[in-house]
Design an enzyme around this catalytic site. Structure first.
Site, short mmCIF file in Angstrom:
data_model
loop_
_atom_site.label_atom_id
_atom_site.label_comp_id
_atom_site.label_asym_id
_atom_site.label_seq_id
_atom_site.Cartn_x
_atom_site.Cartn_y
_atom_site.Cartn_z
N MET A 16 -18.52 29.00 -32.80
CA MET A 16 -18.42 29.54 -31.44
C MET A 16 -19.77 29.29 -30.74
O MET A 16 -19.99 29.75 -29.49
CB MET A 16 -18.17 31.22 -31.62
CG MET A 16 -16.89 31.51 -32.23
SD MET A 16 -16.38 33.06 -31.61
CE MET A 16 -17.71 34.15 -32.29
N GLY A 17 -20.27 28.27 -31.27
CA GLY A 17 -21.72 27.84 -30.30
C GLY A 17 -22.88 28.68 -30.81
O GLY A 17 -22.84 29.57 -31.58
N GLY A 22 -27.56 27.80 -39.79
CA GLY A 22 -26.31 28.28 -40.57
C GLY A 22 -25.26 27.22 -40.36
O GLY A 22 -24.69 26.67 -41.22
N HIS A 23 -25.05 26.92 -38.97
CA HIS A 23 -24.05 25.98 -38.42
C HIS A 23 -24.29 24.64 -39.11
O HIS A 23 -23.47 23.72 -39.39
CB HIS A 23 -23.97 26.09 -37.06
CG HIS A 23 -23.44 27.48 -36.49
ND1 HIS A 23 -24.28 28.26 -35.74
CD2 HIS A 23 -22.32 27.93 -36.47
CE1 HIS A 23 -23.56 29.22 -35.33
NE2 HIS A 23 -22.26 29.30 -35.97
N LYS A 137 -19.73 31.51 -45.93
CA LYS A 137 -19.63 32.80 -46.79
C LYS A 137 -20.15 34.08 -45.78
O LYS A 137 -19.89 35.20 -46.50
CB LYS A 137 -19.88 32.64 -48.12
CG LYS A 137 -18.97 32.07 -49.09
CD LYS A 137 -19.45 32.22 -50.53
CE LYS A 137 -18.91 31.12 -51.45
NZ LYS A 137 -19.36 31.44 -52.62
N ASP A 139 -19.29 34.94 -42.96
CA ASP A 139 -17.87 35.72 -42.67
C ASP A 139 -16.69 35.74 -43.94
O ASP A 139 -15.86 35.06 -43.92
CB ASP A 139 -17.23 35.11 -41.49
CG ASP A 139 -18.41 34.97 -40.43
OD1 ASP A 139 -18.22 36.06 -39.54
OD2 ASP A 139 -19.13 34.04 -40.15
N GLN A 142 -13.37 36.37 -43.19
CA GLN A 142 -12.81 35.58 -42.46
C GLN A 142 -12.38 34.36 -43.43
O GLN A 142 -11.06 33.95 -43.44
CB GLN A 142 -13.84 34.87 -41.67
CG GLN A 142 -13.12 33.77 -40.78
CD GLN A 142 -14.21 33.46 -39.60
OE1 GLN A 142 -14.08 33.98 -38.26
NE2 GLN A 142 -15.18 32.45 -39.90
N VAL A 165 -26.93 31.08 -45.02
CA VAL A 165 -28.24 30.62 -44.71
C VAL A 165 -29.02 31.60 -44.20
O VAL A 165 -28.55 32.40 -43.23
CB VAL A 165 -28.08 29.31 -43.82
CG1 VAL A 165 -29.48 28.98 -43.41
CG2 VAL A 165 -27.39 28.17 -44.20
N ARG A 176 -26.09 36.10 -33.00
CA ARG A 176 -26.23 37.38 -32.13
C ARG A 176 -27.64 37.88 -32.60
O ARG A 176 -28.13 38.73 -31.87
CB ARG A 176 -25.24 38.37 -32.58
CG ARG A 176 -23.99 38.12 -32.28
CD ARG A 176 -23.15 39.40 -32.65
NE ARG A 176 -21.73 39.31 -32.15
CZ ARG A 176 -20.77 38.64 -32.91
NH1 ARG A 176 -20.83 37.99 -33.94
NH2 ARG A 176 -19.55 38.80 -32.37
P1 AMP Z 1 -19.68 31.29 -35.74
O1 AMP Z 1 -20.21 30.44 -34.74
O2 AMP Z 1 -20.41 32.68 -35.85
O3 AMP Z 1 -18.07 31.62 -35.49
O4 AMP Z 1 -19.66 30.66 -37.13
C1 AMP Z 1 -19.16 29.42 -37.29
C2 AMP Z 1 -19.05 29.10 -38.63
O5 AMP Z 1 -20.55 29.25 -39.15
C3 AMP Z 1 -18.37 30.22 -39.51
O6 AMP Z 1 -17.56 29.42 -40.65
C4 AMP Z 1 -19.54 31.08 -40.15
O7 AMP Z 1 -19.17 31.70 -41.32
C5 AMP Z 1 -20.81 29.94 -40.34
N1 AMP Z 1 -21.97 30.85 -40.36
C6 AMP Z 1 -22.60 31.47 -39.37
N2 AMP Z 1 -23.53 31.97 -39.67
C7 AMP Z 1 -23.89 31.48 -41.03
C8 AMP Z 1 -24.83 31.67 -41.87
N3 AMP Z 1 -25.87 32.38 -41.69
N4 AMP Z 1 -24.53 30.99 -43.03
C9 AMP Z 1 -23.75 30.27 -43.30
N5 AMP Z 1 -22.42 29.91 -42.63
C10 AMP Z 1 -22.65 30.68 -41.44
#
Ligand code: AMP
Length: 271
Positions: A16-17, A22-23, A137, A139, A142, A165, A176
């Protein structure tokens, strides 16, 4: 979208940007999976359909230029960055509801959230036609629901789960986090500490109720924090842990002010 690449791996990383490390880790994992001849696609789309709270959507950080730089640095070949009107017809009328795994944890607290996730991910799968997709993981629920979606609908995409991460102080990276006040940012690593303490207690034989109570009590002591849920469930069914020889999942959601943070840890009983 990417017709004509038969035989090559096409690995999708939906996001979602407001991209962070992590991304980036997911994208690097995708690059490795795709290999030199494969294609890595990242989607950057703030999916309005999965937000159950208009304020959360309105304040969600958006950093498109920086996101493109992260994608480039991680070896992403194609970035798909659509607008909501490209993704959704105004009179769309199909929903994608998972009816078991999404009734608990975040699904119980955020009505319609996982239906919105399943809708957008199935659309992304149709548009990109990846062979593989990588999800974090962080999420956990999800990922479990998307695995169920792929299984039950025979979607020919292999899903890969990436470890969480974290910042050096243990806070799980999240888009967030930038919205946390300095006080809440300083207190937020307590979630991870509480999960690690709970893991040690569970390994030594503490009951499910004791483990959850310990985490709730720790979070309760932080000023301005409201616990949304703390639950210890079967890591596969996400429902009650009926057999303690199964892997368990301890999952937490808590509001630090108006910022909702989630985290989790997998637990096993030590013999
Ligand atoms: P989001 O942009 O928050 O929808 O996340 C996109 C992807 O990145 C999803 O598969 C999340 O689970 C993953 N993600 C977000 N934060 C982390 C993190 N801290 N560690 C690992 N994966 C993450």
């Amino acid at each position: 979208m990417l017709a004509g690449h038969r035989g090559k791996r096409i690995v999708l990383v939906p996001t979602m940007g407001a991209l962070h490390e992590g991304h980036a880790t997911l994208m690097r994992q995708a690059r490795t999976l795709a290999g030199a001849g494969g294609i890595v696609v990242a989607s950057v789309f703030l999916n309005p359909v999965q937000f159950d709270n208009a304020g959360d959507l309105a304040t969600y950080p958006q950093t498109p230029e920086a996101d493109l730089a992260v994608c480039r640095a991680c070896g992403v070949d194609v970035v798909f960055m659509p607008t909501p009107s490209v993704m959704y017809c105004a009179d769309r009328s199909i929903t994608m509801e998972e009816t078991h795994l999404s009734t608990v944890l975040c699904g119980a607290k955020r009505p319609g959230h996982f239906a919105g996730v399943c809708l957008v991910v199935s659309k992304l799968f149709n548009l990109v036609q990846p062979t593989d997709a990588v999800f974090g993981k962080k999420d956990y629920q999800q990922l479990a629901i998307l695995r169920r979606m792929v299984r039950d609908l025979d979607i020919p995409v292999t899903l890969h789960g990436a470890e969480i991460v974290r910042e050096s102080d243990g806070l799980a990276l999240s888009s967030r986090n930038v919205r946390l006040t300095p006080e809440h940012r300083a207190a937020a690593p307590t979630i991870r500490r509480a999960l690690l303490e709970a893991q040690a207690a569970y390994e030594k034989g503490a009951s499910v109720a004791e483990v959850c109570r310990c985490v709730v009590d720790t979070l309760f002591r932080i000023p301005g924090v409201k616990v949304d849920y703390v639950e210890l469930v079967d890591a596969e069914t996400l429902h009650e842990l009926k057999d303690e020889s199964h892997m368990a999942l301890l999952a937490v959601a808590a509001y630090f002010g108006d910022v909702r943070l989630i985290d989790n840890i997998e637990l096993t009983r030590k013999a």
